[in-house]
Design a protein around this motif. Structure first.
Motif, mmCIF file in Angstrom:
data_model
loop_
_atom_site.group_PDB
_atom_site.id
_atom_site.type_symbol
_atom_site.label_atom_id
_atom_site.label_comp_id
_atom_site.label_asym_id
_atom_site.label_seq_id
_atom_site.Cartn_x
_atom_site.Cartn_y
_atom_site.Cartn_z
ATOM 1 N N VAL A 1 0.835 -1.196 0.000
ATOM 2 C CA VAL A 1 0.000 0.000 0.000
ATOM 3 C C VAL A 1 0.872 1.250 0.000
ATOM 4 O O VAL A 1 0.605 2.213 -0.737
ATOM 5 C CB VAL A 1 -0.944 0.001 1.214
ATOM 6 N N ARG A 2 1.920 1.250 0.816
ATOM 7 C CA ARG A 2 2.810 2.416 0.846
ATOM 8 C C ARG A 2 3.484 2.615 -0.500
ATOM 9 O O ARG A 2 3.565 3.746 -1.004
ATOM 10 C CB ARG A 2 3.857 2.245 1.947
ATOM 11 N N ASP A 3 3.974 1.531 -1.094
ATOM 12 C CA ASP A 3 4.648 1.641 -2.384
ATOM 13 C C ASP A 3 3.676 2.084 -3.474
ATOM 14 O O ASP A 3 4.023 2.873 -4.359
ATOM 15 C CB ASP A 3 5.287 0.307 -2.763
ATOM 16 N N ALA A 4 2.443 1.586 -3.417
ATOM 17 C CA ALA A 4 1.439 1.990 -4.396
ATOM 18 C C ALA A 4 1.074 3.460 -4.220
ATOM 19 O O ALA A 4 0.896 4.191 -5.211
ATOM 20 C CB ALA A 4 0.201 1.111 -4.278
ATOM 21 N N CYS A 5 0.960 3.900 -2.979
ATOM 22 C CA CYS A 5 0.660 5.310 -2.721
ATOM 23 C C CYS A 5 1.784 6.209 -3.223
ATOM 24 O O CYS A 5 1.525 7.295 -3.774
ATOM 25 C CB CYS A 5 0.438 5.544 -1.229
#
Length: 292
Positions: free
Chosen positions: A71-75
């Protein structure tokens, strides 16, 4: 040099392809190349930063690395892609593209998931980055010439539609605003999120190719195509100063201008890659100039 081969290649690359056309979405092969190129580059960047963090852990005792989160990488990736648009959109009174269509964000998230499942990626090297610099030139030209100018020059406000400053500022912010935000909040670092000075605001950060090339290329495209009255007048002035005959200069067609801008960007990015890998000798002040 004839630009016809490049315009034909561009015309083919931006044609919508299956299976996306089956669902009524316009996704081209150039879009897919740009999406996967970014996702792979970001994963390589994260891995390099993690390795650097591990090497310096014993000496500087930096903050502990966090477990990576999809999720962090996608954000981070979505912020890079749409962050600049989210900043400039309200200023221009234009709804950002990700608000009325989820196709592009969904495509980036899906590509991110695919890239994350690749066991090992090739390390960043001259043999891989130099050819990809040419690809980057063509994908970036699409953004700077075909995606950014239309909403500005077709704006309902005549003041904005005819403003060269609005056009250049939009190009600068949309292209670099996302990277600015991710750098400011340390999204790419292996450590917890923290507020820090973005690379763009550090000494010589303004010399980064991505920063100045965005308004330069958009301005060049507008100059060649007479996108706004200012650029048409400027083109005539430049032509007269260079000894051109006649007071009126005909504009270049949009596809040829975009192809020319793509070639210039490919040359700029190739030069940046050559500098990063030491192929071009740098000394004195030139050593301080960032070319990322």
């Amino acid at each position: 040099m004839s630009l016809q081969p490049f315009t034909s290649l561009y015309r083919y690359a931006v044609e919508p392809i299956a299976p996306f056309t089956w669902f009524g979405t316009k996704v081209s092969s150039l879009d897919l190349v740009a999406v996967f190129r970014l996702c792979i580059a970001l994963r390589q960047m994260r891995e390099n930063l993690y390795a650097k963090h591990q090497r310096s852990a014993a000496e500087d005792r930096p903050a502990l690395a966090e477990e990576r989160s999809f999720v962090r990488d996608a954000c981070a990736m979505l912020t890079i892609v749409f962050g600049g648009e989210a900043i400039i959109g309200p200023l221009l009174g234009i709804l950002p593209s990700f608000m009325f269509s989820g196709v592009s964000p969904g495509l980036y998230i899906a590509a991110q998931a695919i890239v994350e499942y690749i066991p090992v990626l090739p390390s960043v090297s001259l043999s891989t980055e130099l050819p990809l610099s040419i690809v980057d030139g063509f994908t970036r030209a699409m953004l700077l010439c075909s995606l950014i100018p239309p909403p500005v020059i077709a704006h309902t406000s005549p003041v904005i539609a005819s403003s060269p400053w609005a056009l250049l500022l939009s190009s600068l912010v949309i292209t670099n605003g996302g990277f600015f935000l991710t750098n400011m909040f340390s999204f790419m670092e292996p450590t917890p999120l923290t507020l820090t000075t973005p690379d763009e605001l550090k000494p010589y950060g303004w010399t980064t190719t991505d920063i100045w090339s965005a308004p330069f290329i958009t301005g060049l495209y507008a100059l060649l195509t007479h996108a706004q009255p200012f650029w048409a007048e400027l083109h005539s002035v430049i032509s007269a100063a260079l000894g051109g005959a006649g007071s009126k200069v005909d504009p270049m067609d949009a596809e040829s201008a975009r192809a020319l801008c793509a070639l210039i960007l490919a040359a700029l990015f190739s030069t940046r890659t050559a500098k990063n890998f030491g192929l071009i000798w740098k000394k004195s002040v030139a050593e301080k100039i960032k070319t990322q």
